[in-house]
Design a protein around this motif. Structure first.
Motif, PDB file in Angstrom:
ATOM      1  N   GLY A   1       0.893  -1.102   0.006  1.00 10.92           N
ATOM      2  CA  GLY A   1      -0.015   0.062   0.060  1.00 10.92           C
ATOM      3  C   GLY A   1       0.670   1.276  -0.055  1.00 10.92           C
ATOM      4  O   GLY A   1       0.797   1.944  -0.663  1.00 10.92           O
ATOM      5  N   ILE A   2       2.088   1.196   0.746  1.00  9.39           N
ATOM      6  CA  ILE A   2       2.914   2.358   0.611  1.00  9.39           C
ATOM      7  C   ILE A   2       3.547   2.511  -0.509  1.00  9.39           C
ATOM      8  O   ILE A   2       3.823   3.692  -1.005  1.00  9.39           O
ATOM      9  N   LEU A   3       4.046   1.390  -1.140  1.00  5.10           N
ATOM     10  CA  LEU A   3       4.655   1.384  -2.541  1.00  5.10           C
ATOM     11  C   LEU A   3       3.844   1.758  -3.653  1.00  5.10           C
ATOM     12  O   LEU A   3       4.497   2.490  -4.492  1.00  5.10           O
ATOM     13  N   TYR A   4       2.764   1.292  -3.817  1.00  8.45           N
ATOM     14  CA  TYR A   4       2.051   1.445  -5.068  1.00  8.45           C
ATOM     15  C   TYR A   4       0.758   2.505  -4.837  1.00  8.45           C
ATOM     16  O   TYR A   4       0.242   2.637  -5.827  1.00  8.45           O
ATOM     17  N   LEU A   5       0.329   2.871  -3.684  1.00 11.15           N
ATOM     18  CA  LEU A   5      -0.820   3.669  -3.703  1.00 11.15           C
ATOM     19  C   LEU A   5      -0.199   5.157  -3.242  1.00 11.15           C
ATOM     20  O   LEU A   5       0.204   5.382  -1.937  1.00 11.15           O
ATOM     21  N   ASN A   6      -0.430   5.960  -3.728  1.00 13.39           N
ATOM     22  CA  ASN A   6      -0.229   7.660  -3.489  1.00 13.39           C
ATOM     23  C   ASN A   6      -1.641   8.448  -3.157  1.00 13.39           C
ATOM     24  O   ASN A   6      -1.447   9.271  -2.339  1.00 13.39           O
ATOM     25  N   ASP A   7      -2.738   7.788  -3.455  1.00 13.73           N
ATOM     26  CA  ASP A   7      -3.984   8.305  -2.979  1.00 13.73           C
ATOM     27  C   ASP A   7      -4.234   8.059  -1.655  1.00 13.73           C
ATOM     28  O   ASP A   7      -4.454   6.481  -1.283  1.00 13.73           O
ATOM     29  N   ALA A   8      -4.373   8.904  -0.743  1.00 10.52           N
ATOM     30  CA  ALA A   8      -4.609   8.222   0.820  1.00 10.52           C
ATOM     31  C   ALA A   8      -5.983   7.866   0.786  1.00 10.52           C
ATOM     32  O   ALA A   8      -6.170   7.174   1.820  1.00 10.52           O
ATOM     33  N   THR A   9      -6.860   8.098   0.193  1.00 12.99           N
ATOM     34  CA  THR A   9      -8.351   7.260   0.229  1.00 12.99           C
ATOM     35  C   THR A   9      -8.323   5.977  -0.350  1.00 12.99           C
ATOM     36  O   THR A   9      -9.329   5.153   0.032  1.00 12.99           O
ATOM     37  N   LYS A  10      -7.042   5.506  -0.783  1.00 12.63           N
ATOM     38  CA  LYS A  10      -7.094   3.864  -1.109  1.00 12.63           C
ATOM     39  C   LYS A  10      -6.306   3.333  -0.389  1.00 12.63           C
ATOM     40  O   LYS A  10      -6.153   2.120  -0.320  1.00 12.63           O
ATOM     41  N   TRP A  11      -5.860   3.781   0.784  1.00  9.97           N
ATOM     42  CA  TRP A  11      -4.907   3.179   1.938  1.00  9.97           C
ATOM     43  C   TRP A  11      -5.732   2.249   2.681  1.00  9.97           C
ATOM     44  O   TRP A  11      -6.695   2.487   3.084  1.00  9.97           O
ATOM     45  N   PRO A  12      -5.036   0.845   2.577  1.00  7.18           N
ATOM     46  CA  PRO A  12      -5.748   0.068   3.689  1.00  7.18           C
ATOM     47  C   PRO A  12      -5.439   0.308   5.086  1.00  7.18           C
ATOM     48  O   PRO A  12      -4.858   1.100   5.452  1.00  7.18           O
ATOM     49  N   ILE A  13      -6.213  -0.483   6.083  1.00 10.00           N
ATOM     50  CA  ILE A  13      -6.002  -0.245   7.279  1.00 10.00           C
ATOM     51  C   ILE A  13      -4.709  -0.181   7.846  1.00 10.00           C
ATOM     52  O   ILE A  13      -4.297   0.559   8.719  1.00 10.00           O
ATOM     53  N   GLN A  14      -3.618  -1.101   7.304  1.00  9.34           N
ATOM     54  CA  GLN A  14      -2.455  -1.248   7.995  1.00  9.34           C
ATOM     55  C   GLN A  14      -1.490  -0.001   7.479  1.00  9.34           C
ATOM     56  O   GLN A  14      -0.698   0.061   8.593  1.00  9.34           O
ATOM     57  N   VAL A  15      -1.756   0.571   6.506  1.00  8.52           N
ATOM     58  CA  VAL A  15      -1.031   2.037   6.451  1.00  8.52           C
ATOM     59  C   VAL A  15      -1.546   2.808   7.161  1.00  8.52           C
ATOM     60  O   VAL A  15      -0.770   3.765   7.717  1.00  8.52           O
ATOM     61  N   ILE A  16      -2.908   3.236   7.665  1.00 10.65           N
ATOM     62  CA  ILE A  16      -3.155   3.900   8.566  1.00 10.65           C
ATOM     63  C   ILE A  16      -2.617   3.845   9.963  1.00 10.65           C
ATOM     64  O   ILE A  16      -2.542   4.757  10.433  1.00 10.65           O
ATOM     65  N   LEU A  17      -2.651   2.357  10.172  1.00 11.09           N
ATOM     66  CA  LEU A  17      -2.031   2.201  11.496  1.00 11.09           C
ATOM     67  C   LEU A  17      -0.850   2.241  11.629  1.00 11.09           C
ATOM     68  O   LEU A  17      -0.063   2.999  12.837  1.00 11.09           O
ATOM     69  N   ARG A  18       0.112   2.462  10.542  1.00  8.60           N
ATOM     70  CA  ARG A  18       1.393   2.605  10.451  1.00  8.60           C
ATOM     71  C   ARG A  18       1.537   4.302  10.779  1.00  8.60           C
ATOM     72  O   ARG A  18       2.363   4.717  11.453  1.00  8.60           O
TER      73      ARG A  18
END
Length: 292
Positions: free
Chosen positions: A212-229
Motif C-alpha cells: 500500500g505504501i509502495l503502490y498507492l499515492n491516493d490516501a483514500t485508497k490506503w488499507p487499514i495497515q497503512v493508517i495504523l502505520r
C-alpha cells in the motif's frame, strides 16, 4: 491405569508450566492494549504501567469511529481481502490442477514456479512492472502481483495429485469435461486444503501494508495497515485520523489510547476467522505436503 514415574510427572508439570507462561506472554499484550484503550486521560497520565483501569470509558473507540479515514481504510481492507482471497484461490487452484496432470511443458512451468521461490526480482523491478501495466494507484496493485504464492501452489498441486484418478475417469465416462470435473469433483474434495489457504491468503492481504505504501499515492485508497502505520510510527494518532467531528476535537482522548483502540479494531476481525478454519490447518497442509 498406566503407571507414571516421578520423572514423568515432573516433566508434565514443567511442560504445563512452560506452556502456561508462553500462553500468558502471548495473551498479555492484547490484554494490555485492551485495558489502555478503555482508560481515562487522567488515569493514563498517573499510571506508569496500567493493568486494570479504575474507570472504563470508550472515548477512544468513539473517536476512531468518527474518523472518516479510519473507517474508509477499514472498508478498503475488507474489499481487498475478499477480492484478493477469491482471486488467489481461483488462480492457485486452477494452475495447481493443471500442473497436477500431464500437460505439455509441465516441467518447464514447474521450474519457473520454483525459480520464483528462490529468486525475487526486487522492489524496483516490481514497481516498474506495476507502473507499466497501469496498476499504480489502484487496489489491483495489491491483488494481481501476488495472485499466486508459489509455495501454496505446490502444496495444492500435491494435494490434487493425491486424489485418485479413477474418480476422474468415471466422470469422463459419464460425459464430464475438464471444467466440470474440476468444479464438481476436485474442489469439493479439496475443502481442507482450500480452507487452510483461504486463511493464509486472507491474513496476508489483511496485514499487508508495504504494498500500500509502495503502490498507492491516493490516501483514500490506503488499507487499514497503512493508517495504523501513520498512527503508531508517527505517534500522532489525532492528526493521522483526521476526525471531522469538531466536538470531539475539543477534548480528544489521549493519543496512546487511540493507538491501542485502533490496533485492536484492526486486529480483531481477522482473529475471529481463525476458530472457524483452524481445524483444517493440520489436515490441509500435511496431506497436501506428503501426497503425490
Amino acid at each position: 491405569m498406566k503407571f507414571r514415574s516421578r520423572a514423568d510427572r515432573i516433566f508434565d508439570w514443567a511442560n504445563a508450566g512452560f506452556l502456561a507462561v508462553l500462553a500468558l506472554a502471548m495473551i498479555f499484550p492484547f490484554f494490555y492494549l485492551f485495558s489502555v484503550s478503555f482508560t481515562t486521560f487522567d488515569e493514563y497520565l498517573r499510571s506508569q504501567f496500567l493493568i486494570w483501569p479504575k474507570k472504563w470509558v470508550a472515548d477512544a473507540y468513539l473517536y476512531i469511529l468518527e474518523s472518516q479515514s479510519f473507517m474508509r481504510s477499514l472498508k478498503v481492507t475488507v474489499i481487498i481481502t475478499l477480492i484478493g482471497t477469491a482471486t488467489n484461490l481461483a488462480f492457485t487452484s486452477m494452475m495447481a490442477y493443471g500442473l497436477s496432470r500431464k500437460i505439455i511443458g509441465q516441467q518447464t512451468i514447474m521450474f519457473m514456479v520454483l525459480f520464483t521461490m528462490l529468486f525475487s526480482a526486487g522492489m524496483i523491478p516490481s514497481y516498474l512492472v506495476v507502473k507499466e501495466t497501469g496498476l499504480l494507484d489502484s487496489i489491483w496493485a495489491l491483488i494481481i502481483p501476488s495472485a499466486i504464492a508459489p509455495f501454496n501452489l505446490i502444496i495444492v498441486r500435491q494435494f490434487f495429485m493425491g486424489i485418485p484418478r479413477e474418480i476422474e475417469e468415471s466422470a469422463i465416462m459419464d460425459g464430464a469435461n475438464d471444467l466440470s470435473i474440476f468444479a464438481r469433483i476436485i474442489l469439493p474434495l479439496s475443502k481442507p486444503v482450500l480452507a487452510t489457504f483461504t486463511l493464509f491468503y486472507a491474513v496476508g492481504h489483511w496485514n499487508n501494508y508495504f504494498s500500500g505504501i509502495l503502490y498507492l499515492n491516493d490516501a483514500t485508497k490506503w488499507p487499514i495497515q497503512v493508517i495504523l502505520r501513520q498512527i503508531v510510527v508517527q505517534s500522532d494518532a489525532i492528526n493521522a485520523l483526521g476526525v471531522a467531528n469538531q466536538a470531539m476535537l475539543e477534548s480528544p482522548p489521549p493519543p496512546e489510547t487511540v493507538q491501542m483502540a485502533a490496533i485492536l479494531v484492526a486486529t480483531v476481525p481477522i482473529l475471529i476467522i481463525y476458530p472457524f478454519l483452524q481445524k483444517h490447518f493440520a489436515k490441509g497442509v500435511m496431506v497436501g505436503s506428503i501426497k503425490g
